[in-house]
Design an enzyme around this catalytic site. Structure first.
Site, PDB file in Angstrom:
ATOM      1  N   GLU A  86       0.908  -1.149   0.000  1.00 17.41           N
ATOM      2  CA  GLU A  86       0.000   0.000   0.000  1.00 17.41           C
ATOM      3  C   GLU A  86       0.943   1.194   0.000  1.00 17.41           C
ATOM      4  O   GLU A  86       1.844   1.281   0.846  1.00 17.41           O
ATOM      5  CB  GLU A  86      -0.876  -0.003   1.249  1.00 17.41           C
ATOM      6  N   SER A  87       0.764   2.125  -0.954  1.00 20.80           N
ATOM      7  CA  SER A  87       1.839   3.105  -1.174  1.00 20.80           C
ATOM      8  C   SER A  87       1.430   4.570  -1.012  1.00 20.80           C
ATOM      9  O   SER A  87       2.267   5.445  -1.163  1.00 20.80           O
ATOM     10  CB  SER A  87       2.395   2.913  -2.586  1.00 20.80           C
ATOM     11  N   THR A 125      11.496   3.033   0.680  1.00 21.16           N
ATOM     12  CA  THR A 125      11.317   4.462   0.418  1.00 21.16           C
ATOM     13  C   THR A 125      12.209   5.327   1.306  1.00 21.16           C
ATOM     14  O   THR A 125      12.590   4.909   2.399  1.00 21.16           O
ATOM     15  CB  THR A 125       9.836   4.838   0.665  1.00 21.16           C
ATOM     16  N   ASP A 126      12.465   6.545   0.842  1.00 19.64           N
ATOM     17  CA  ASP A 126      13.231   7.492   1.671  1.00 19.64           C
ATOM     18  C   ASP A 126      12.403   8.003   2.855  1.00 19.64           C
ATOM     19  O   ASP A 126      12.951   8.582   3.792  1.00 19.64           O
ATOM     20  CB  ASP A 126      13.730   8.675   0.828  1.00 19.64           C
ATOM     21  N   GLU A 127      11.072   7.763   2.816  1.00 16.83           N
ATOM     22  CA  GLU A 127      10.218   8.316   3.879  1.00 16.83           C
ATOM     23  C   GLU A 127      10.504   7.690   5.244  1.00 16.83           C
ATOM     24  O   GLU A 127      10.131   8.246   6.273  1.00 16.83           O
ATOM     25  CB  GLU A 127       8.735   8.159   3.521  1.00 16.83           C
ATOM     26  N   TYR A 162       2.062   5.190   6.720  1.00 23.01           N
ATOM     27  CA  TYR A 162       2.723   4.550   5.562  1.00 23.01           C
ATOM     28  C   TYR A 162       4.209   4.345   5.849  1.00 23.01           C
ATOM     29  O   TYR A 162       4.729   3.227   5.732  1.00 23.01           O
ATOM     30  CB  TYR A 162       2.543   5.410   4.301  1.00 23.01           C
ATOM     31  N   LYS A 169       6.518   0.908   6.275  1.00 17.11           N
ATOM     32  CA  LYS A 169       7.685   0.592   5.429  1.00 17.11           C
ATOM     33  C   LYS A 169       8.938   0.432   6.312  1.00 17.11           C
ATOM     34  O   LYS A 169       9.757  -0.461   6.071  1.00 17.11           O
ATOM     35  CB  LYS A 169       7.912   1.690   4.378  1.00 17.11           C
ATOM     36  N   LYS A 223      -1.564  10.423  -6.759  1.00 16.30           N
ATOM     37  CA  LYS A 223      -0.302  11.039  -6.363  1.00 16.30           C
ATOM     38  C   LYS A 223      -0.175  12.399  -7.040  1.00 16.30           C
ATOM     39  O   LYS A 223      -0.770  12.634  -8.096  1.00 16.30           O
ATOM     40  CB  LYS A 223       0.874  10.132  -6.747  1.00 16.30           C
TER      41      LYS A 223
HETATM   42  P1  NAD Z   1       1.566   1.156  -6.334  1.00 13.77           P
HETATM   43  O1  NAD Z   1       0.580   1.461  -5.273  1.00 13.77           O
HETATM   44  O2  NAD Z   1       1.453   1.811  -7.660  1.00 13.77           O
HETATM   45  O3  NAD Z   1       1.577  -0.417  -6.629  1.00 13.77           O
HETATM   46  C1  NAD Z   1       1.485  -1.369  -5.613  1.00 13.77           C
HETATM   47  C2  NAD Z   1       1.128  -2.716  -6.247  1.00 13.77           C
HETATM   48  O4  NAD Z   1       1.078  -3.699  -5.199  1.00 13.77           O
HETATM   49  C3  NAD Z   1      -0.247  -2.732  -6.929  1.00 13.77           C
HETATM   50  O5  NAD Z   1      -0.157  -3.367  -8.185  1.00 13.77           O
HETATM   51  C4  NAD Z   1      -1.131  -3.539  -5.978  1.00 13.77           C
HETATM   52  O6  NAD Z   1      -2.164  -4.235  -6.628  1.00 13.77           O
HETATM   53  C5  NAD Z   1      -0.100  -4.486  -5.364  1.00 13.77           C
HETATM   54  N1  NAD Z   1      -0.516  -4.966  -4.038  1.00 13.77           N
HETATM   55  C6  NAD Z   1      -0.979  -4.215  -2.996  1.00 13.77           C
HETATM   56  N2  NAD Z   1      -1.270  -5.019  -1.952  1.00 13.77           N
HETATM   57  C7  NAD Z   1      -0.968  -6.287  -2.328  1.00 13.77           C
HETATM   58  C8  NAD Z   1      -1.042  -7.553  -1.679  1.00 13.77           C
HETATM   59  N3  NAD Z   1      -1.485  -7.656  -0.444  1.00 13.77           N
HETATM   60  N4  NAD Z   1      -0.632  -8.651  -2.362  1.00 13.77           N
HETATM   61  C9  NAD Z   1      -0.176  -8.547  -3.644  1.00 13.77           C
HETATM   62  N5  NAD Z   1      -0.098  -7.366  -4.311  1.00 13.77           N
HETATM   63  C10 NAD Z   1      -0.492  -6.261  -3.654  1.00 13.77           C
HETATM   64  O7  NAD Z   1       2.975   1.426  -5.668  1.00 13.77           O
HETATM   65  P2  NAD Z   1       4.316   2.029  -6.301  1.00 13.77           P
HETATM   66  O8  NAD Z   1       4.271   3.490  -6.241  1.00 13.77           O
HETATM   67  O9  NAD Z   1       4.587   1.350  -7.582  1.00 13.77           O
HETATM   68  O10 NAD Z   1       5.367   1.543  -5.219  1.00 13.77           O
HETATM   69  C11 NAD Z   1       5.976   0.257  -5.326  1.00 13.77           C
HETATM   70  C12 NAD Z   1       6.959   0.090  -4.179  1.00 13.77           C
HETATM   71  O11 NAD Z   1       7.951   1.101  -4.230  1.00 13.77           O
HETATM   72  C13 NAD Z   1       6.295   0.209  -2.805  1.00 13.77           C
HETATM   73  O12 NAD Z   1       6.883  -0.734  -1.951  1.00 13.77           O
HETATM   74  C14 NAD Z   1       6.623   1.612  -2.357  1.00 13.77           C
HETATM   75  O13 NAD Z   1       6.703   1.689  -0.966  1.00 13.77           O
HETATM   76  C15 NAD Z   1       7.992   1.818  -3.006  1.00 13.77           C
HETATM   77  N6  NAD Z   1       8.363   3.215  -3.336  1.00 13.77           N
HETATM   78  C16 NAD Z   1       7.514   3.995  -4.064  1.00 13.77           C
HETATM   79  C17 NAD Z   1       7.921   5.289  -4.429  1.00 13.77           C
HETATM   80  C18 NAD Z   1       7.036   6.191  -5.263  1.00 13.77           C
HETATM   81  O14 NAD Z   1       7.361   7.358  -5.438  1.00 13.77           O
HETATM   82  N7  NAD Z   1       5.934   5.705  -5.818  1.00 13.77           N
HETATM   83  C19 NAD Z   1       9.159   5.763  -4.020  1.00 13.77           C
HETATM   84  C20 NAD Z   1       9.984   4.932  -3.261  1.00 13.77           C
HETATM   85  C21 NAD Z   1       9.579   3.658  -2.950  1.00 13.77           C
HETATM   86  O1  TDX Z   2      -3.323  16.407  -3.692  1.00 12.72           O
HETATM   87  C1  TDX Z   2      -2.155  16.507  -3.265  1.00 12.72           C
HETATM   88  N1  TDX Z   2      -1.668  17.732  -2.929  1.00 12.72           N
HETATM   89  C2  TDX Z   2      -0.406  17.925  -2.445  1.00 12.72           C
HETATM   90  O2  TDX Z   2      -0.003  19.061  -2.163  1.00 12.72           O
HETATM   91  C3  TDX Z   2      -1.293  15.364  -3.101  1.00 12.72           C
HETATM   92  C4  TDX Z   2      -1.796  13.980  -3.438  1.00 12.72           C
HETATM   93  C5  TDX Z   2      -0.031  15.574  -2.615  1.00 12.72           C
HETATM   94  N2  TDX Z   2       0.410  16.808  -2.271  1.00 12.72           N
HETATM   95  C6  TDX Z   2       1.775  16.988  -1.740  1.00 12.72           C
HETATM   96  C7  TDX Z   2       2.149  16.059  -0.605  1.00 12.72           C
HETATM   97  C8  TDX Z   2       3.626  15.850  -0.819  1.00 12.72           C
HETATM   98  O3  TDX Z   2       4.361  16.907  -0.214  1.00 12.72           O
HETATM   99  O4  TDX Z   2       2.668  16.669  -2.806  1.00 12.72           O
HETATM  100  C9  TDX Z   2       3.813  15.942  -2.338  1.00 12.72           C
HETATM  101  C10 TDX Z   2       3.865  14.598  -3.025  1.00 12.72           C
HETATM  102  O5  TDX Z   2       2.755  13.843  -2.558  1.00 12.72           O
HETATM  103  P1  TDX Z   2       2.484  12.338  -3.054  1.00 12.72           P
HETATM  104  O6  TDX Z   2       2.478  12.323  -4.540  1.00 12.72           O
HETATM  105  O7  TDX Z   2       1.303  11.820  -2.314  1.00 12.72           O
HETATM  106  O8  TDX Z   2       3.832  11.605  -2.604  1.00 12.72           O
HETATM  107  P2  TDX Z   2       4.542  11.466  -1.166  1.00 12.72           P
HETATM  108  O9  TDX Z   2       3.582  11.614  -0.047  1.00 12.72           O
HETATM  109  O10 TDX Z   2       5.749  12.357  -1.177  1.00 12.72           O
HETATM  110  O11 TDX Z   2       5.001   9.908  -1.236  1.00 12.72           O
HETATM  111  C11 TDX Z   2       5.516   9.342  -2.475  1.00 12.72           C
HETATM  112  O12 TDX Z   2       6.917   9.256  -2.453  1.00 12.72           O
HETATM  113  C12 TDX Z   2       7.502   8.290  -1.617  1.00 12.72           C
HETATM  114  C13 TDX Z   2       4.916   7.962  -2.733  1.00 12.72           C
HETATM  115  O13 TDX Z   2       3.494   8.042  -2.723  1.00 12.72           O
HETATM  116  C14 TDX Z   2       5.402   6.941  -1.739  1.00 12.72           C
HETATM  117  O14 TDX Z   2       4.900   5.651  -2.063  1.00 12.72           O
HETATM  118  C15 TDX Z   2       6.899   6.923  -1.796  1.00 12.72           C
HETATM  119  O15 TDX Z   2       7.410   6.041  -0.822  1.00 12.72           O
END
Ligand code: NAD
Ligand code: TDX
Length: 351
Positions: free
Chosen positions: A86-87, A132-134, A157, A161, A196
């Site tokens: 869950e991301s 993640t860096d979070e 979240y 993580k 996002k």
């Molecule tokens: P996303 O939410 O787009 O995708 C997550 C995927 O996992 C989906 O396809 C979902 O169906 C699947 N999933 C969720 N729960 C599941 C379960 N219980 N069993 C099997 N599959 C399941 O996420 P994302 O943005 O692609 O992130 C992928 C990974 O990278 C995550 O671990 C996230 O923490 C990490 N990450 C994301 C970012 C970012 O900016 N998006 C940055 C750093 C790290």
């Molecule tokens: O509607 C919005 N308005 C807004 O100002 C949303 C959705 C976000 N924001 C802000 C919150 C954050 O400061 O924008 C920034 C980026 O937000 P998100 O896109 O939700 O990302 P963030 O919370 O930074 O987390 C993302 O990066 C690290 C990913 O969702 C994570 O999965 C990843 O680990």
């Protein structure tokens, strides 16, 4: 060597880019994508590779240990690339337990199964955890997160993580399970789910809807093009050292408000709208609870030890991303119907 790799969450944003890269770059590897297809998972993300002979999709839940065991029995995986999670931070604020279940229990389920199947022969195996860096918390105006920065997660979240990262390291130290963790900064690019910031605003600019900016838009994120992230994962998977952690980042910090202004500027040009038209949609809304101020990654270790660095400049990456969304309006329509509307109303319309 030839691998049989389990990619979890391969139908999500980063997972689909990772799956595409491994399926096409390594035709001798067998790639099994295990995904539950939650609201964030979408097989349309993988249309171009779904018929490749070295690719197989399996629908299932990483928290279901009997199911995961059967999969390990059937495929005899040599590697795991664990992306499923869950991301979305905002969803973690309204439903933290869902994050504990998938991100913590799901990760431990996979670790436990990998340990049980691999313990007689650990050589040539690798459990790669995508994080993640979070987990490092929130920075002030100065400084960067390094691999030595103490964990200080501040949202449900990032707490989930961080917990999963701790379990991965615990399996390394306790059972000698070969593991690697990478902690990456904010990704952007094609197939990014429009909850996002960047894809949400692209979608809203297209539809001339308000662009909701939390607080004053002063929060800073370090943005990396998703294809650069998965290239880093490829390098780390093949050349990284078990037990190590690698930070991945773009050295590309932007305030949210500045990103949205750049997005508005580029989209006005591409859509033939008047200069300044989309900026009028910017709407400051109630801040995210516990909103982390700034993230910034120091990726020196990855550059010096394994030779990776980002390839794309941000303005170019953003332009490519916008073009993808403009050329894939159908994808956007498919993912923004039904449940998405309910989510959007709860998150924004009633604020
Ligand atoms: P996303 O939410 O787009 O995708 C997550 C995927 O996992 C989906 O396809 C979902 O169906 C699947 N999933 C969720 N729960 C599941 C379960 N219980 N069993 C099997 N599959 C399941 O996420 P994302 O943005 O692609 O992130 C992928 C990974 O990278 C995550 O671990 C996230 O923490 C990490 N990450 C994301 C970012 C970012 O900016 N998006 C940055 C750093 C790290
Ligand atoms: O509607 C919005 N308005 C807004 O100002 C949303 C959705 C976000 N924001 C802000 C919150 C954050 O400061 O924008 C920034 C980026 O937000 P998100 O896109 O939700 O990302 P963030 O919370 O930074 O987390 C993302 O990066 C690290 C990913 O969702 C994570 O999965 C990843 O680990």
């Amino acid at each position: 060597m030839n691998h049989t790799i389990l990619i979890t969450g391969g139908a999500g944003f980063i997972g689909s880019h990772l799956t595409r890269l491994f399926v096409t770059k390594y035709p001798d590897y067998k790639i099994v994508n295990l995904d539950k297809l939650t609201y964030a998972g979408n097989l349309e993300n993988l249309k171009d590779v779904e018929n490749k002979p070295n690719y197989k999709f399996v629908k299932g839940d990483i928290t279901d240990i009997e199911f995961v065991k059967k999969l390990f029995e059937e495929y005899k995986f040599t590697g795991v690339l664990h992306c499923a999670a869950e991301s979305h931070v905002d969803r973690s604020i309204s439903d933290p337990l869902a994050f504990v279940k998938t991100n913590v229990l799901g990760t431990v389920t996979l670790l436990q199964t990998a340990k049980d199947f691999w313990e007689d022969e650990l050589q040539g195996k690798l459990f790669y955890h995508i994080s993640t860096d979070e987990v490092y918390g929130s920075l002030g105006e100065e400084g960067f997160f390094t691999e030595e920065t103490s964990y200080d997660p501040r949202s449900p979240y990032s707490a989930s993580k961080a917990s999963s990262d701790h379990f991965v390291r615990a399996f390394y130290h306790t059972y000698k399970l070969p593991v690697i963790i990478s902690n990456c900064s904010n990704n952007y690019g094609p197939y990014h789910f429009p909850e996002k910031l960047i894809p949400l605003c692209i979608n809203n600019i297209l539809n001339q809807k308000p662009l909701p900016i939390y607080g004053k838009g002063e929060n800073v994120r370090d943005w990396l093009f998703v294809e650069d992230h998965v290239k880093a994962i490829d390098v780390i998977f093949h050349k990284g050292k078990a037990g190590e952690t690698y930070n991945i980042g773009g050295h590309n910090e932007w305030k949210n408000i500045d990103i949205i202004k750049e997005l508005c500027k580029q989209m006005d040009e591409k859509l033939g709208r008047e200069k300044g038209e989309s900026e009028k949609l910017i709407t400051f809304v109630k801040d995210r609870a516990g909103h982390d101020m700034r993230y910034a990654i120091d990726a020196t270790k990855l550059k010096e030890e394994l030779g990776w660095k980002p390839s794309l400049q941000f303005e170019e990456g953003l332009s490519k991303t916008i073009d993808w969304y403009l050329n894939n309006k159908e994808w956007l329509q498919h993912v923004t119907t039904g449940n998405y509307q309910n989510y959007y109303e709860t998150q924004y319309d009633k604020r």
